[in-house]
Enzyme design. Structure first.
Site, short mmCIF file in Angstrom:
data_model
loop_
_atom_site.label_atom_id
_atom_site.label_comp_id
_atom_site.label_asym_id
_atom_site.label_seq_id
_atom_site.Cartn_x
_atom_site.Cartn_y
_atom_site.Cartn_z
N HIS A 173 24.65 29.87 -16.37
CA HIS A 173 23.72 28.33 -16.31
C HIS A 173 23.56 27.52 -17.72
O HIS A 173 22.41 27.23 -18.01
CB HIS A 173 22.34 28.52 -15.55
CG HIS A 173 22.57 29.19 -14.35
ND1 HIS A 173 22.85 28.44 -13.33
CD2 HIS A 173 22.49 30.61 -13.70
CE1 HIS A 173 22.85 29.29 -12.24
NE2 HIS A 173 22.70 30.49 -12.54
N SER A 185 31.84 11.52 -40.91
CA SER A 185 31.58 10.44 -40.31
C SER A 185 31.45 9.47 -41.38
O SER A 185 31.25 9.63 -42.79
CB SER A 185 30.21 10.54 -39.77
OG SER A 185 29.51 9.40 -39.69
N GLU A 238 37.46 18.38 -29.66
CA GLU A 238 36.91 17.40 -28.61
C GLU A 238 37.97 16.53 -28.04
O GLU A 238 38.05 16.04 -26.78
CB GLU A 238 35.95 16.30 -29.68
CG GLU A 238 34.72 16.65 -29.80
CD GLU A 238 33.87 15.93 -30.79
OE1 GLU A 238 34.01 14.59 -30.45
OE2 GLU A 238 33.30 16.27 -31.63
#
Ligand code: ARG
Length: 462
Positions: free
Chosen positions: A161, A282, A295
């Protein structure tokens, strides 16, 4: 009447030239040129068979071989002129051959149709792609095994979990990834067996009246068997669907692994760092280092699933035998192979670059009370029923929580206030290393077992 479209191989029965938009709509040459080397390979085997069967004389065979070799080198060096008017890779090559060698070029298509030809080409192309993918997959597994060995004893929290559950080693976690890729390799190898069957000889759909030798062609092309029904041979694309299903699972696995890499790299986890060459910055936030490769790998899983659904849908309504719909099998298949090759190759390169922050992993395991189950097991071994042991441990965890310390930091009198079965020897099981070492069976996380799993994988990978 003059031939209205002399460039078309089937134009004899047509009374007007094909509409320009139809030509563009139906042509597959913008993408199926990738089949060219396999189309030539298939034609060479077919021509050799026609000669053995007495259908093609020695001069024609020699001309065809010479002509196809020339076309092959033109394609390889980029000088071959692909022509949209010639619809697809098969017509482009056949017409170039006839231009170059004359009559013999027109005899090559005896006893054959583009229907069994394209099915053969796609199978040859896919077989080659599977072999390449299996090679890269092996490299990725080796990379995982190497890292797993280096981190066979590096402790981290295992999660359920996404909550810290029990201590595991980082090596154990990586070997779990390796198991996923191992099954993928099995699936692809199994799929390859059904890819590796020869449709040629089915001709358009019913077979041919020429005395062909399909077994000979199969041997020439390295096929393990011959497709046994001509209708099925030209229309079956199960092999491509199976491949896409296996490929979708490969990407699903890479996606799960990518998700963990992304998570572990966030400063909140700080379990790992990835090499700068796999990340980007970025444009606006100078402090950021983004794990773009994992990603994107996670993202590309979507396109693979799409390709699988595309082919399943392509096939579901098709009556026997060949239908032009089948031309739509190629772009999904080509893109799937490109995606798999690129993703697996990058993953194999990325894994050795994972830098582990062992201190952060250890801290997270301690903060997560990862040895709570070990305390429960300890009490059970001393005779307490498991459900009661569970309750004792829950109370101990609550106390540790209020004190902001680890279970192993609780003094013995405090622990004994929950159960007098607890004695000094409890501290051996409350440590992370004690917990790891206790799980010492096949498939367990004990460092010795991780090393054994590494050895087994190495033996299998050769
Ligand atoms: N370009 C076609 C394909 O990819 C080749 C087979 C065409 N056969 C036909 N009867 N139109 O499926």
């Amino acid at each position: 009447m003059a031939d209205p479209a002399p460039s078309r191989t089937w134009s004899g029965r047509f009374s007007e030239p094909v509409d320009e938009r139809v030509k563009r709509y139906t042509a597959s040459i913008p993408f199926d040129w990738r089949l060219a080397p396999f189309d030539i390979q298939g034609s060479l085997a077919h021509a050799a068979m026609l000669h053995r069967a007495g259908i093609l004389d020695a001069t024609d065979l020699a001309d065809i071989r010479r002509g196809l070799a020339e076309i092959r080198s033109e394609i390889d060096n980029g000088s071959f002129a692909w022509n949209l008017d010639d619809e697809d890779v098969h017509f482009n090559i056949e017409r170039a051959l006839t231009r170059n060698i004359g009559e013999a070029g027109k005899r090559l298509h005896t006893g054959r149709s583009r229907n069994d030809q394209v099915a053969t080409d796609v199978r040859l192309w896919l077989r080659d792609a599977i072999d390449r993918i299996l090679g890269i997959l092996r490299g990725a597994r080796r990379a995982l095994v190497d890292q797993a060995e280096a981190h066979a004893g590096t402790v981290m929290p295992g999660f359920t979990h996404l909550q810290a559950a029990q201590p595991v080693t980082f090596g154990h976690h990586l070997m779990a990834w390796q198991e996923m890729l191992r099954r993928d390799a099995e699936r692809l190898a199994d799929c390859r067996r059904r890819v590796n069957r020869l449709p040629l000889g089915a001709a358009a759909l019913a077979g041919t009246s020429f005395p062909i030798d399909r077994e000979f062609v199969a041997r020439e092309l390295g096929f393990e068997a011959v497709c046994e029904n001509s209708l099925d041979a030209v229309s079956d694309r199960d092999f491509a669907i199976e491949f896409l299903a296996a490929g979708a699972l490969v990407m699903t696995h890479l996606s799960r692994m990518s998700e963990e890499l992304v998570l572990w790299m966030t400063p909140r986890f700080a379990f790992i760092d990835l090499p700068d060459r796999f990340c980007t910055g970025s444009s606006i936030m100078p402090q950021k280092k983004n794990p773009d490769v994992p990603e994107l790998m996670r993202g590309k899983t979507g396109r693979m699933n799409g390709h699988l659904v595309a082919l399943l849908t392509l096939m579901k309504g098709q009556p026997l035998a060949y239908n032009k719909d089948n031309q739509e099998d190629k772009e999904p298949l080509f893109d799937a192979v490109d995606t798999l090759v690129d993703s697996l190759a990058l993953f194999a390169e990325l894994v050795p670059g994972i830098r582990v922050n062992a201190a952060a992993m250890r801290r997270a395991a301690i903060e997560g009370y990862a040895t709570a189950t070990d305390l429960a097991d300890y009490l059970v071994k001393k005779g307490l029923p498991f459900r009661e042991a569970h309750e004792v441990v829950a109370r101990a965890v609550r106390l540790a929580e209020t004190r902001g310390c680890d279970l192993a930091d609780l003094p013995l009198p405090d622990l004994r206030s929950f159960s007098t079965l607890i004695a000094e020897d409890v501290y051996a099981v409350l440590t992370l290393e004690g917990s790891l070492a206790a799980r010492d069976h096949l498939g367990g996380t004990a460092p010795a077992q991780v090393r054994a799993a590494v050895a087994r994988a190495r033996a299998e990978l050769g």
